[in-house]
Design an enzyme around this catalytic site. Structure first.
Site, PDB file in Angstrom:
ATOM      1  N   PRO A 173       0.779  -1.247   0.000  1.00 38.74           N
ATOM      2  CA  PRO A 173       0.000   0.000   0.000  1.00 38.74           C
ATOM      3  C   PRO A 173       0.806   1.291   0.000  1.00 38.74           C
ATOM      4  O   PRO A 173       0.786   2.072   0.953  1.00 38.74           O
ATOM      5  CB  PRO A 173      -0.837  -0.139   1.269  1.00 38.74           C
ATOM      6  CG  PRO A 173       0.035  -0.934   2.187  1.00 38.74           C
ATOM      7  CD  PRO A 173       0.749  -1.909   1.301  1.00 38.74           C
ATOM      8  N   CYS A 174       1.478   1.574  -1.105  1.00 37.63           N
ATOM      9  CA  CYS A 174       2.225   2.823  -1.220  1.00 37.63           C
ATOM     10  C   CYS A 174       1.287   4.030  -1.227  1.00 37.63           C
ATOM     11  O   CYS A 174       1.723   5.149  -0.952  1.00 37.63           O
ATOM     12  CB  CYS A 174       3.132   2.808  -2.442  1.00 37.63           C
ATOM     13  SG  CYS A 174       2.306   2.431  -3.986  1.00 37.63           S
ATOM     14  N   HIS A 175      -0.003   3.809  -1.490  1.00 36.79           N
ATOM     15  CA  HIS A 175      -0.960   4.916  -1.448  1.00 36.79           C
ATOM     16  C   HIS A 175      -1.126   5.463  -0.032  1.00 36.79           C
ATOM     17  O   HIS A 175      -1.603   6.564   0.152  1.00 36.79           O
ATOM     18  CB  HIS A 175      -2.320   4.487  -2.020  1.00 36.79           C
ATOM     19  CG  HIS A 175      -2.995   3.391  -1.263  1.00 36.79           C
ATOM     20  ND1 HIS A 175      -2.677   2.056  -1.466  1.00 36.79           N
ATOM     21  CD2 HIS A 175      -3.949   3.414  -0.300  1.00 36.79           C
ATOM     22  CE1 HIS A 175      -3.436   1.307  -0.671  1.00 36.79           C
ATOM     23  NE2 HIS A 175      -4.209   2.120   0.051  1.00 36.79           N
TER      24      HIS A 175
END
Length: 182
Positions: free
Chosen positions: A139-141
């Site tokens: 989850p780089c978001h």
């Protein structure tokens, strides 16, 4: 070393996704349909030295597709998939740290740098985030600027905003453990 790389596409609320898995696990997601995404997948295979020509294979990506559908339907807050990360040792360290960010929470680039013991590597954290081959699952978001601003996202800021907003829905668990938490 992987012997096969199967890919498929799926529709999602953020647009088409191209998924690719080796026999070891999911290794690639692109925000694209087959026509746009397949050339990028082939290029990624060359850059990562996988040396495999991708072939269409729905079955090898079935669990990833199913779990992503559950995530977008608000039925899943974590993924239980084997994943394979192709990148530099530093990138893999960053990506493995991203997986520790809980659903519905955010961390700053500096938080990630401190967590991996590289407090001065904030820009390098951004670079690793930008090269994350498995967005949404890794989850780089959930990584934001120090002031909480939405900065940079490979799929575009509108997708990052959607994903963060989606995670604030009914399943969102508020936390006060980190000042960067949205």
């Amino acid at each position: 070393m992987a012997k096969e790389l199967g890919y498929t596409t799926m529709e999602s609320p953020i647009g088409p996704l191209l998924l690719a898995s080796t026999e070891e696990g999911l290794c690639y997601i692109d925000f694209a349909n087959e026509e746009e995404g397949l050339p990028r997948l082939v290029s990624w295979c060359k850059k990562t030295f996988i040396g495999i020509t991708p072939t269409k294979n729905e079955a090898s990506n079935e669990q990833a597709r199913l779990q992503l559908e559950q995530y977008f339907a608000g039925e899943r807050t974590s993924f239980e998939l084997p994943i394979v990360l192709y990148g530099t040792p530093f990138q893999k360290t960053v990506w493995n740290e991203l997986v520790n960010i809980p659903y519905g929470e955010t961390r700053s680039y500096k938080d990630i740098a401190i967590a991996i013991g590289a407090a001065k590597a904030v820009r390098a954290i951004g670079g690793a985030n930008n090269r994350n081959p498995i967005p949404v699952i890794v989850p780089c978001h959930r990584v934001v600027g120090a002031n909480g601003a939405l900065v940079g996202y490979g799929g575009g800021l509108s997708i990052k905003e959607y994903l963060l907003s989606h995670e604030e829905g009914p399943l969102f668990a508020h936390s006060t453990s980190n000042p960067a938490v949205r």
